[in-house]
Design an enzyme around this catalytic site. Structure first.
Site, mmCIF file in Angstrom:
data_model
loop_
_atom_site.group_PDB
_atom_site.id
_atom_site.type_symbol
_atom_site.label_atom_id
_atom_site.label_comp_id
_atom_site.label_asym_id
_atom_site.label_seq_id
_atom_site.Cartn_x
_atom_site.Cartn_y
_atom_site.Cartn_z
ATOM 1 N N HIS A 104 9.514 8.301 14.684
ATOM 2 C CA HIS A 104 8.385 7.441 14.274
ATOM 3 C C HIS A 104 7.112 8.277 14.059
ATOM 4 C CE1 HIS A 104 6.918 3.015 14.485
ATOM 5 N NE2 HIS A 104 6.133 3.712 13.690
ATOM 6 N N LEU A 105 7.223 9.204 13.104
ATOM 7 C CA LEU A 105 6.116 10.144 12.863
ATOM 8 C C LEU A 105 5.318 9.818 11.596
ATOM 9 C CD1 LEU A 105 7.656 13.668 13.659
ATOM 10 C CD2 LEU A 105 6.234 12.214 15.112
ATOM 11 N N ASP A 145 9.270 -6.478 -5.173
ATOM 12 C CA ASP A 145 8.333 -7.040 -4.196
ATOM 13 C C ASP A 145 8.084 -8.465 -4.674
ATOM 14 O OD1 ASP A 145 5.739 -5.794 -2.236
ATOM 15 O OD2 ASP A 145 5.639 -7.835 -3.051
ATOM 16 N N ARG A 161 10.011 0.014 9.202
ATOM 17 C CA ARG A 161 10.281 -0.557 10.517
ATOM 18 C C ARG A 161 11.777 -0.585 10.781
ATOM 19 N NH1 ARG A 161 6.256 0.431 12.059
ATOM 20 N NH2 ARG A 161 4.620 -0.755 13.058
ATOM 21 N N ASP A 211 12.885 7.143 10.072
ATOM 22 C CA ASP A 211 11.741 7.454 10.946
ATOM 23 C C ASP A 211 11.594 6.389 12.024
ATOM 24 O OD1 ASP A 211 9.348 8.910 11.680
ATOM 25 O OD2 ASP A 211 8.183 7.264 10.803
ATOM 26 N N GLU A 243 12.971 1.330 20.029
ATOM 27 C CA GLU A 243 12.345 2.652 20.213
ATOM 28 C C GLU A 243 11.757 2.725 21.614
ATOM 29 O OE1 GLU A 243 9.494 3.342 17.082
ATOM 30 O OE2 GLU A 243 10.970 2.991 15.516
ATOM 31 N N ARG A 281 0.833 -1.215 0.000
ATOM 32 C CA ARG A 281 0.000 0.000 0.000
ATOM 33 C C ARG A 281 0.866 1.263 0.000
ATOM 34 N NH1 ARG A 281 -2.248 -3.623 3.498
ATOM 35 N NH2 ARG A 281 -4.355 -4.310 2.989
ATOM 36 N N ILE A 282 1.801 1.339 0.960
ATOM 37 C CA ILE A 282 2.588 2.570 1.079
ATOM 38 C C ILE A 282 3.595 2.684 -0.066
ATOM 39 C CG2 ILE A 282 4.182 3.864 2.566
ATOM 40 C CD1 ILE A 282 2.742 2.450 4.972
ATOM 41 N N CYS A 328 11.037 4.460 6.427
ATOM 42 C CA CYS A 328 9.846 4.909 7.158
ATOM 43 C C CYS A 328 8.941 3.708 7.405
ATOM 44 C CB CYS A 328 9.082 5.972 6.359
ATOM 45 S SG CYS A 328 9.923 7.546 6.273
#
Ligand code: NAD
Ligand code: MLT
Length: 312
Positions: free
Chosen positions: A280-281, A172, A233, A257, A262, A152-153, A231
């Site tokens: 992590h925004l 992918d 993991r 990110d 964390e 998706r991202i 962005c």
């Protein structure tokens, strides 16, 4: 019968409103509990709603006598022990697409910040240093963006990067040459994507197979001066190997990110001027937080009342 739901991480108040209004649901919002405090309380609850701070471990699950469902207000479920949940007959639901746009936009912001040294130049100027020469950047136009993980991202990032006139090459396991052609992007093996890209962005889940997918060997096959973004993991990129690859000049810049552990405070990567970072925004927008809270609230309420969850 009244179901008790514990919300243990901050979730959008608007998003959980339907739960608060439901007649047979009692919501307890208690964020910031320590693992011990949470373990002490968990047996009172039928459902648990979390974001990414709460670790839903095997030990916690073993104490959750009444727990029927865990809702993760976000995509990644790597903070939940799925095997233990399944063994105890607890269903886990997530919000797979509520934060897709926000994460893709954050990724583009990171790519553009890297290309133009915006955080470094901002920091220098705030410290009264007007340095135009040091912060000369590169254009994105005609550069190749390598996307590892075109879900998706990844797909939303591809669409946005095309708007920047970048060439896209993606890997992918579920991407075919035909599908890539339809999307107007290039298709390659992981090796081909890594070796052809000027910028690389990773968008896979963190799995056994993707932990340290980008390691020393992967860095060696990249172009000199590549810039890399995570962005997705922490742990998909090996942080020690990234540090070495920046130090030896292979990697010109990295935008992070997410981190293997964390929250971070001191981290050797943050000491490098080539590294820009956010805490992590990726999903931290008003819209995304409302979307994911609505999605999990809906599934949890529906399941507790004998209905179906849309995103198990
Ligand atoms: P998704 O499930 O839609 O896409 C993941 C893609 O990765 C899939 O297409 C899958 O086939 C692919 N993949 C799996 N193993 C792979 C491998 N070995 N090599 C290449 N590709 C592989 O997920 P998504 O919604 O696009 O989310 C992607 C990542 O972003 C997840 O890790 C998620 O947790 C993370 N995320 C982070 C933030 C943030 O705040 N930074 C926000 C949202 C999502
Ligand atoms: C996710 O997996 O959805 C993100 O990491 C966002 C979050 O943790 O809230």
């Amino acid at each position: 019968m009244t179901f008790r739901i514990l919300i243990s991480d901050p979730l959008s108040e608007e998003g959980i409103q339907p739960l608060r209004e439901a007649e047979n649901i009692h919501v307890v919002m208690e964020t910031g509990l320590s693992p011990d405090e949470l373990a002490e309380r968990i047996s009172e609850f039928d459902a648990l709603l979390v974001r990414s701070q709460t670790e839903v471990t095997r030990e916690l699950i073993s104490k959750a006598a009444k727990l029927k469902i865990v809702g993760r207000a976000g995509v990644g479920v790597d903070n939940i022990d799925l095997e233990a949940a399944t063994e105890h007959g607890i269903i886990v639901v997530n919000a797979p697409d509520g934060n897709t746009n926000s994460a893709a936009e954050h990724t583009m912001a990171m790519i553009m910040s890297l290309a133009r040294n915006i955080p470094q130049a901002y920091y220098a100027l705030k410290n009264h240093k007007w340095d135009r020469k040091k912060y000369i950047g590169v254009e994105l136009k005609n550069k190749t963006l390598g996307i590892v993980g075109l879900g998706r991202i990844g797909a939303e990032v591809a669409a946005r990067a095309k708007g920047q006139r970048m060439n896209i090459k993606a890997y992918d396991p579920f991407l075919t040459e035909e599908k890539a052609e339809k999307m107007g992007i290039g298709y390659g093996t992981l090796q081909e994507v890594l070796q052809d890209a000027d910028f690389i962005t990773v968008h896979t889940p963190l799995l056994k197979e993707t932990r340290h997918l980008i390691d020393k060997e992967a860095f060696q096959s990249m172009k000199d001066g590549v810039q890399i973004v995570n962005c997705a993991r922490g742990g998909i990129i090996n942080e020690d190997d990234l540090y070495d690859a920046i130090k030896n000049g292979k990697v010109a810049g990295a935008a992070l990110d997410v981190f293997e552990e964390e929250p971070i405070q001191d981290h050797k990567l943050l000491e490098l001027p080539e590294v820009i970072a956010t805490p992590h925004l990726g999903a931290s927008t008003v819209e995304a937080q409302e979307n994911v809270a609505i999605d999990v609230s809906h599934d949890v309420a529906s399941f507790l009342n004998g209905g179906l969850a849309r995103n198990p």
